[in-house]
Design an enzyme around this catalytic site. Structure first.
Site, mmCIF file in Angstrom:
data_model
loop_
_atom_site.group_PDB
_atom_site.id
_atom_site.type_symbol
_atom_site.label_atom_id
_atom_site.label_comp_id
_atom_site.label_asym_id
_atom_site.label_seq_id
_atom_site.Cartn_x
_atom_site.Cartn_y
_atom_site.Cartn_z
ATOM 1 C CG LEU A 102 -2.313 -1.011 0.782
ATOM 2 C CD1 LEU A 102 -2.756 -0.726 2.330
ATOM 3 C CD2 LEU A 102 -2.643 -1.990 -0.179
ATOM 4 C CB ALA A 103 2.662 2.606 -2.093
ATOM 5 N NE ARG B 183 0.804 13.305 9.895
ATOM 6 C CZ ARG B 183 0.321 11.409 10.632
ATOM 7 N NH1 ARG B 183 0.870 11.973 12.336
ATOM 8 N NH2 ARG B 183 -0.197 10.978 10.416
ATOM 9 N N GLY C 40 -9.469 4.687 2.298
ATOM 10 C CA GLY C 40 -9.484 4.131 3.548
ATOM 11 C C GLY C 40 -8.101 2.760 3.538
ATOM 12 C CB THR C 41 -6.108 0.456 4.799
ATOM 13 O OG1 THR C 41 -7.385 -0.357 6.079
ATOM 14 C CG2 THR C 41 -5.034 1.228 5.335
ATOM 15 N N GLY D 81 4.082 0.387 1.887
ATOM 16 C CA GLY D 81 5.632 1.555 1.401
ATOM 17 C C GLY D 81 5.856 1.789 2.442
#
Length: 485
Positions: free
Chosen positions: A17-18, A24, A89-90, A113
Site C-alpha cells: 500500500l503506497a 504531514r 481507506g485501507t 510502503g
C-alpha cells in the site's frame, strides 16, 4: 506433515500500500520517495516483499502516483501497478490492489510502503505462522509503551485476534491496550475478497477499514493469530520529517554497529553516516564526520575522514582520504587524498598517488606514484606514472565550446603556476618551467618555457611611491646595505 517454508513455496501475491497523501511531510515529493540510508521508502518495501517469493507483486499508488510510478519503473520494473483513484481507506486500497489480479488464489500478504525497517525475514515468519495455524488471516503486531494513534489488538482467551480497533473508535478500556497493529497481514485470498466485499464506512473516519476484514474472518469461523514483533522499529511508519530523521538515525546506528562487529573501526558512530549499499572490508578506519553513500567500497587498512564524503567511490587498500569530497572516483592502494581535495566523476588515481590540499580533478586518470600536492585543477587529463604537478597548476580543458584533453607522460614535471591549454601533450620525462603557459606539445625529455626573462627596475618604489611605508622600508634597507659596504 510439515508446513512448507517460504523458500520452498512462495505466496500468491504481495500487495504494497503506497497510495497515501503523506500531507504531514509537507513536500512536493511523494512521501514514498523520501530516503532512509540512501533508499526510498517504497523500494525498501518492495525489497522486503521479494523475500516471500510472490507470484504477483502489486504496488498500490494514489497521491502523486506519477512520481512513484516513474521511480518504480527505474528500481523495480517488474512490479504491477494498481491505482487507488480516490482515498477511501485501507480496505479500498487493498481492493484496488486486487483489481490487476482478480482470480488470485492462496496467500495474499498486505504490507505498507512507509515502514522501511520491515525485513523480509519478518514477512517470511508471518507467512510461516499463517501456514502453521491454517489461518484465515494472520496479523503482525508489536507492543508499545505508548500505543498512540495505532489500532489496538483485541484478543480472546485463547490468544487469537478477535478485532483490530482503530484508535478513533476505541473504548477507554481498548485505549489502554499496548499491543498494536503493525498494518502487515497475511490473508487467505478468498477470505480477503469476501471480507472486502462486506466492508462499510460505519466508523469514526467514514472509511473502508482493512482491519474490519479480521472481524469478518472470525465471523465466518476462521482463525486469526498474531505474530508478535519484538523489534518495534520494524512496525514504525513515516508520516513526517521528524519521524524520517528518527528512523534514519536508528537505521544508521544499526548499520554502524553491523560494520563495527565485522571489524571496521568507527571512531564516532554518531557522526558517521553509512548508506545500506556501501561495502567496507575489515580493518578500515572511519573518522568522525564521514559520509559513505551509493556503491562506495573501501578496502582493508584504508582510513577515511574526518569530514569526508564519498559517493560511489572505490578506495583501495591502505589509502587515506582526509577532509575531501569525492564522487564516482577510484582511489588506488596506498594513495593519499586531501585535505580539502575534490574528486569529480571520472577520476582514477593509481597506487601511491599523492593528491594534496585544494586539488580538484575531473575525468582524470593519474598514474601510480604521481604527485599533485597543492592547489591545482586537473580536468580531462591522463597523467603518467611518477609525474609531478606543481602548485597552482591549471589544466585548461575548456575553450568555451568544447572540452579537450591534456596528456602528461611518465615522470614528467610541471612547474608551479603553469597553465596547460588543452589539447596538449607533455612527453615522458619532459619539464615545464614554472609560470609557463603551454599551448604546444612538449617532446619527451624537452623543457617547455613560455616565460619572459625577468628584469628589475632599480629604485622604482622610491621613485613612484615616495613616502609610502614600502618606500621608507626600501630606503632604510638600501642605506643599511650601503653602510655595510
Amino acid at each position: 506433515m510439515s508446513t512448507p517454508s517460504v523458500s520452498e513455496r512462495g505466496v500468491a501475491a504481495v500487495v504494497v500500500l503506497a497510495a497515501g497523501a503523506g500531507t504531514r511531510m509537507k513536500s512536493q515529493t511523494s512521501k514514498l520517495l523520501h530516503r532512509v540510508a540512501g533508499r526510498s521508502l517504497v523500494s525498501c518495501a518492495v525489497d522486503a516483499a521479494r523475500a516471500v517469493h510472490p507470484e504477483h507483486l502489486v504496488v498500490v499508488v494514489g497521491h502523486q502516483r506519477e512520481q512513484v510510478q516513474q521511480h518504480l519503473a527505474e528500481v523495480a520494473p517488474d512490479v504491477t501497478i494498481a491505482v487507488q483513484a480516490s482515498p477511501n481507506g485501507t480496505g479500498d486500497a487493498v481492493r484496488s490492489g486486487l483489481v490487476p489480479i482478480p482470480d488470485v488464489a492462496g496467500e495474499v500478504v498486505v504490507t505498507m510502503g512507509d515502514v522501511p525497517m520491515l525485513t523480509g525475514e519478518t514477512l517470511a515468519e508471518l507467512v510461516e505462522t499463517h501456514r502453521r495455524f491454517g489461518d484465515a488471516a494472520t496479523v503482525l503486531t508489536t507492543v508499545l509503551d505508548d500505543a498512540g494513534s495505532y489500532g489496538r489488538i483485541v484478543r480472546d482467551p485463547e490468544g487469537e485476534v478477535t478485532a483490530i480497533v482503530e484508535r478513533k473508535d476505541c473504548t477507554p478500556e481498548q485505549v489502554a491496550i499496548g499491543e498494536i497493529n503493525a498494518g502487515i497481514y497475511v490473508f487467505d485470498a478468498q477470505v480477503l475478497r469476501d471480507g472486502l466485499a462486506s466492508l462499510t464506512t460505519d466508523n469514526a473516519q467514514g472509511e473502508l477499514y482493512l482491519t474490519d476484514v479480521i472481524k469478518y474472518a472470525r465471523s465466518v469461523g476462521g482463525h486469526v493469530h498474531p505474530q508478535v514483533l519484538n523489534d518495534a522499529w520494524q512496525a514504525k511508519g513515516i508520516n513526517d520529517r521528524v519521524q524520517l530523521a528518527a528512523m534514519g538515525r536508528e537505521v544508521n546506528r544499526r548499520l554502524c554497529e553491523k560494520w563495527m562487529r565485522a571489524g571496521v573501526t568507527i571512531v564516532d558512530p554518531a557522526t558517521t553516516w553509512i548508506e545500506d549499499s556501501v561495502s567496507i572490508d575489515p580493518d578500515v578506519t572511519l573518522l568522525p564526520g564521514t559520509h559513505l553513500q551509493g556503491a562506495t567500497t573501501i578496502k582493508s587498512f584504508a582510513t577515511v575522514g574526518p569530514d569526508t564524503t564519498l559517493v560511489d567511490v572505490e578506495v583501495g587498500e591502505g589509502a587515506s582520504v582526509v577532509r575531501s569530497h569525492c564522487v564516482l572516483a577510484v582511489i588506488g592502494e596506498d594513495a593519499t587524498v586531501g585535505p580539502y581535495a575534490v574528486l569529480r566523476p571520472g577520476t582514477e588515481l593509481g597506487g601511491r598517488v599523492r593528491l594534496g590540499s585544494f586539488v580538484e580533478t575531473k575525468n582524470a586518470q593519474v598514474g601510480g606514484g604521481a604527485k599533485i600536492a597543492h592547489v591545482a585543477y586537473l580536468g580531462d587529463t591522463t597523467i603518467g606514472e611518477g609525474a609531478s604537478i606543481g602548485a597552482a597548476s591549471v589544466f585548461a580543458n575548456y575553450d568555451g565550446l568544447a572540452k579537450h584533453t591534456t596528456t602528461v607522460g611518465d615522470h614528467a614535471f610541471v612547474g608551479a603556476g603553469s597553465v596547460l591549454v588543452a589539447p596538449v601533450n607533455i612527453g615522458a620525462g619532459a619539464f615545464v618551467a614554472g609560470g609557463s603557459v603551454i599551448t604546444e606539445d612538449v617532446g619527451a625529455g624537452d623543457l617547455g618555457v613560455s616565460v619572459e626573462r625577468q628584469r628589475n627596475v632599480e629604485g622604482w618604489v622610491e621613485s613612484k611611491r615616495p613616502g609610502t611605508p614600502a618606500a621608507n622600508a626600501a630606503k632604510a634597507a638600501n642605506n643599511e646595505g650601503g653602510q655595510a659596504e
